[in-house]
Design an enzyme around this catalytic site. Structure first.
Site, PDB file in Angstrom:
ATOM      1  N   ARG A   1       0.776  -1.308   0.153  1.00 11.36           N
ATOM      2  CA  ARG A   1       0.042   0.039   0.025  1.00 11.36           C
ATOM      3  C   ARG A   1       0.775   1.371  -0.040  1.00 11.36           C
ATOM      4  O   ARG A   1       0.127   1.849  -0.740  1.00 11.36           O
ATOM      5  CB  ARG A   1      -1.269  -0.015   0.903  1.00 11.36           C
ATOM      6  CG  ARG A   1      -1.669   0.821   0.916  1.00 11.36           C
ATOM      7  CD  ARG A   1      -3.506   1.093   2.292  1.00 11.36           C
ATOM      8  NE  ARG A   1      -4.143  -0.108   1.317  1.00 11.36           N
ATOM      9  CZ  ARG A   1      -4.487  -1.180   2.437  1.00 11.36           C
ATOM     10  NH1 ARG A   1      -3.688  -1.151   3.279  1.00 11.36           N
ATOM     11  NH2 ARG A   1      -5.238  -1.669   2.463  1.00 11.36           N
ATOM     12  N   ALA A   2       2.049   0.934   0.509  1.00 14.16           N
ATOM     13  CA  ALA A   2       3.087   2.165   1.068  1.00 14.16           C
ATOM     14  C   ALA A   2       3.596   3.275  -0.767  1.00 14.16           C
ATOM     15  O   ALA A   2       3.250   4.418  -0.983  1.00 14.16           O
ATOM     16  CB  ALA A   2       4.470   1.895   1.982  1.00 14.16           C
TER      17      ALA A   2
END
Length: 685
Positions: free
Chosen positions: A271-272
């Protein structure tokens, strides 16, 4: 009238993050961390005035787009198209689950006998902002609902015979004060961006903040007109950036560099990487460019990565900007080259690790597991406490080293010892036969837990609306009246008893006297307490730290959800002096009583860490036993961790435990994690 967004002073990163979330809602929302009085809520409410209007149909309760109505939308295609402001929905910390997700329409059910759905806040927030002030204080059951809706973009409700699914895509914006406790990791990761804010330190900026606020409070309309032009410019720039975002190009070279930065910082999951890439494109669009630059990527990393590196309650959020610059490099990246199977290995060898491809250059420093060099640059981080505070140094034969003590030598005053490694803690629970605050430790009755059973009202009992068991009530009324509609009598009303996990106030009463330092036990004590603090963080408990030494006891930390604050106070806790055990127990009892007046539902757990050797004043042992009997009479669940060591033992801690009516645990067993999985504390209630 909200305070103008453009009038906020000295919070550039905060305003930038909120605007980027509006440029691309897929970034995933913004978490604003900071102390009170740092314009967190003011900025969020001011943002709503800049957002563009939406088109929907009259009578729509779900803010549906004109061409994409929800399946159960009451507005038909013939309904009038209307212009509406982008919704800003505020979720109160004490909201019920029914208010958030929606519930059966009680009025229609009672009047017409029809089961219909009444939308909640998640429906109103569709295509808008969902704002949670003090999001870290939100109950776990509401956090679970938010996680599901934020992940799927829909709200699915199955309750009271109603099955409903409706769209719920929103930008989640939360504000919090870290001193009141941290967020669950699952919810923390759902926020795309995070910003640390603080009041300006520059005197001129602080004066300007006060000047503008006084002007706004005196003449809000005149103040808003003063910034109307700037507000209009921001709103127009926001629309242009939103339109431009689709044309922004993020090169493969920068995409690979973003992945290298995320891997270099050891960020979990993917997700980062995705959020950083989207944020970099939104920054380029906000600045009117169609190509992402190094500054866009750097700023995106500073917004998207800090909160994802925090793995435990004692880890500080944030990233090393020097390390970020090293990973990003000084030059624009070259586009990645596709592998050509027809070409042999290049001059750097098959693995790219040196002329022969046999690994790193032996003349250089060896790499470590996180991709950085394990040389002297990391020595300061690994060095730990200064030599005089460490407990693992060898002594010269027959002669203790300077700063060391033996069992026969008096301990120096105000010694500070470092904690030993914390073991996995055993679960401490107490039977929950009465109502308790929601949490994750002991099972018992709860105001917001799952419905365990429905029952008729007792004499004189007034049910809460959230606990009304509607279907059993209607069934009871139908059984009494037959098929005729004759209304509902009080005897028909059914009420839910709720059950779930309860949270506690854990009061740590710690012996910091000279005997703890003389036998070098404080390091192990701090390690054991650290494991308890980590467990309290996971179980959503409040903690308080009471210490006793010298002539009196001290409340080092009042009850708080910020277990990292307790860890910091513990790290600098000195030892020395006599052992006023009775004073420590009475101070702990006072902390418990004071908090009970503010939060009567939260049940206390007392953990006393001592060897039981009370020696402050005449009759110190008798006073300690009387204080223990007083706590036992108050029916406070307790645990005694015995720090006594050596072959000859007095057993005073065990006697203290008997007076408290509490289990008695040896420090070495508790600190090593060798105990049984669960320690159950007794209570009469």
């Amino acid at each position: 009238m909200n305070y103008p967004f453009s009038a906020i002073v000295g919070q550039d990163r905060l305003t930038t993050a909120l605007l980027l979330g509006a440029v691309d809602p897929r970034i995933g929302g913004v978490l604003v961390r900071g102390s009170k009085g740092s314009a967190k809520s003011t900025a969020v409410r001011g943002l709503a005035a800049l957002l563009p209007d939406l088109l929907s149909r009259a009578g729509c309760e779900y803010n549906c787009p004109v061409d994409q109505p929800a399946d159960l939308c009451p507005a038909g295609e013939e309904a009038e198209v209307k212009t509406m402001r982008t919704p800003l929905v505020e979720l109160p910390v004490g909201a019920s689950e029914d208010r958030l997700i929606g519930s059966i329409d009680l009025e229609r059910a009672l009047k017409d006998g029809v089961r219909s759905f009444q939308p909640g806040l998640l429906a109103r927030a569709h295509r808008g902002l969902l704002y949670v002030d003090e999001v870290n204080l939100l109950d776990d059951h509401l956090v679970d609902v938010l996680l599901d809706a934020a992940a799927m973009g829909v709200n699915h409700v199955e309750r009271e015979g109603v099955s409903v699914t409706h769209p719920s895509e929103f930008q989640l914006v939360g504000t919090m004060n870290p001193e009141e406790g941290e967020l669950r990791p699952q919810l923390l990761d759902r926020f795309g961006l995070t910003v640390e804010v603080a009041a300006p330190s520059d005197a001129s900026e602080r004066a300007e903040v006060v000047r503008r606020r006084l002007s706004y409070d005196s003449h809000s309309e005149t103040f808003a007109e003063r910034f109307a032009a700037e507000e209009k410019q921001l709103a127009e720039r926001l629309i242009k950036a939103t339109d431009l975002r689709a044309r922004v190009v993020l090169s493969d070279g920068w995409l690979v560099r973003i992945a290298e930065v995320c891997a270099g910082f050891g960020v979990d999951g993917m997700r980062a990487d995705i959020v950083t890439a989207r944020t970099a494109k939104a920054l380029a669009a906000w600045n009117g460019r169609t190509e992402v630059t190094r500054e866009d990527v750097r700023e995106a990393c500073l917004l998207a990565l800090p909160h994802r590196r925090r793995r435990g309650p004692f880890d500080d959020p944030g990233i090393d900007e020097d390390e970020l610059d090293r990973l990003l490099g000084d030059d624009d990246p070259e586009p990645p080259q596709a592998d050509d199977p027809d070409e042999g290995p290049d001059q750097d060898g098959p693995d790219g690790d040196g002329p022969d491809g046999d690994g790193p250059d032996p003349t250089g420093p060896p790499p470590n597991g996180d991709g950085r060099e394990a040389d002297g640059r990391r020595q300061d981080r690994q060095a730990g406490p200064p030599p005089e505070t460490r407990s693992d140094q060898p002594e010269s034969p027959g002669q203790p080293q300077e700063g060391r003590t033996t069992d026969h030598a008096p301990a120096p005053q105000n010694r500070v010892e470092a904690a030993t490694a914390a073991a996995a803690p055993s679960l401490i629970t107490a039977p929950g036969r009465r109502l308790g605050a929601s949490g994750r430790r002991s099972r018992g009755k709860s105001r917001r837990g799952a419905a365990a059973r429905s029952r008729a009202l007792r004499a004189g009992e007034s049910p809460r609306a959230a606990d009304l068991a509607l279907s059993p009530t209607l069934i009871a009324a139908a059984a009494r009246n037959g098929m005729a509609s004759k209304g509902i009598h009080r005897t028909d009303i059914r009420h839910y008893d709720r059950a779930g996990k309860q949270g506690h106030l854990i009061v740590l009463c710690v012996d910091a006297s000279g005997s703890m330092g003389a036998r070098r036990r404080m390091g192990a004590v701090k390690g054991a307490i650290r494991s308890l603090l980590f467990d309290a963080y996971q179980r959503r408990d409040l903690v308080s730290l009471v210490t006793f030494r010298g002539k009196d006891a001290e409340t080092v930390l009042p009850p708080t959800a910020g277990v990292e604050l307790a860890d910091r106070r513990l790290a600098v806790l000195p030892t020395g002096g006599r052992t006023p055990l009775a004073a420590g127990l009475l101070r702990a009892a006072d902390v418990i009583e004071r908090h009970a007046r503010r939060d009567p539902d939260r049940r206390p757990l007392l953990v006393t860490v001592t060897d039981g050797r009370a020696n402050a004043g005449t009759g110190a042992v008798g006073e300690a036993h009387r204080a223990a009997n007083l706590l036992a009479a108050k029916d406070i669940p307790a645990l005694v961790i015995d720090t006594e060591s050596g072959f000859v033992r007095t057993g005073l801690a065990g006697e203290l435990a008997r007076n408290l009516g509490a289990p008695h645990v040896e420090l070495q067993d508790f600190a090593s994690g060798s105990l049984a999985r669960t320690i159950r504390l007794a209570t009469g209630r």
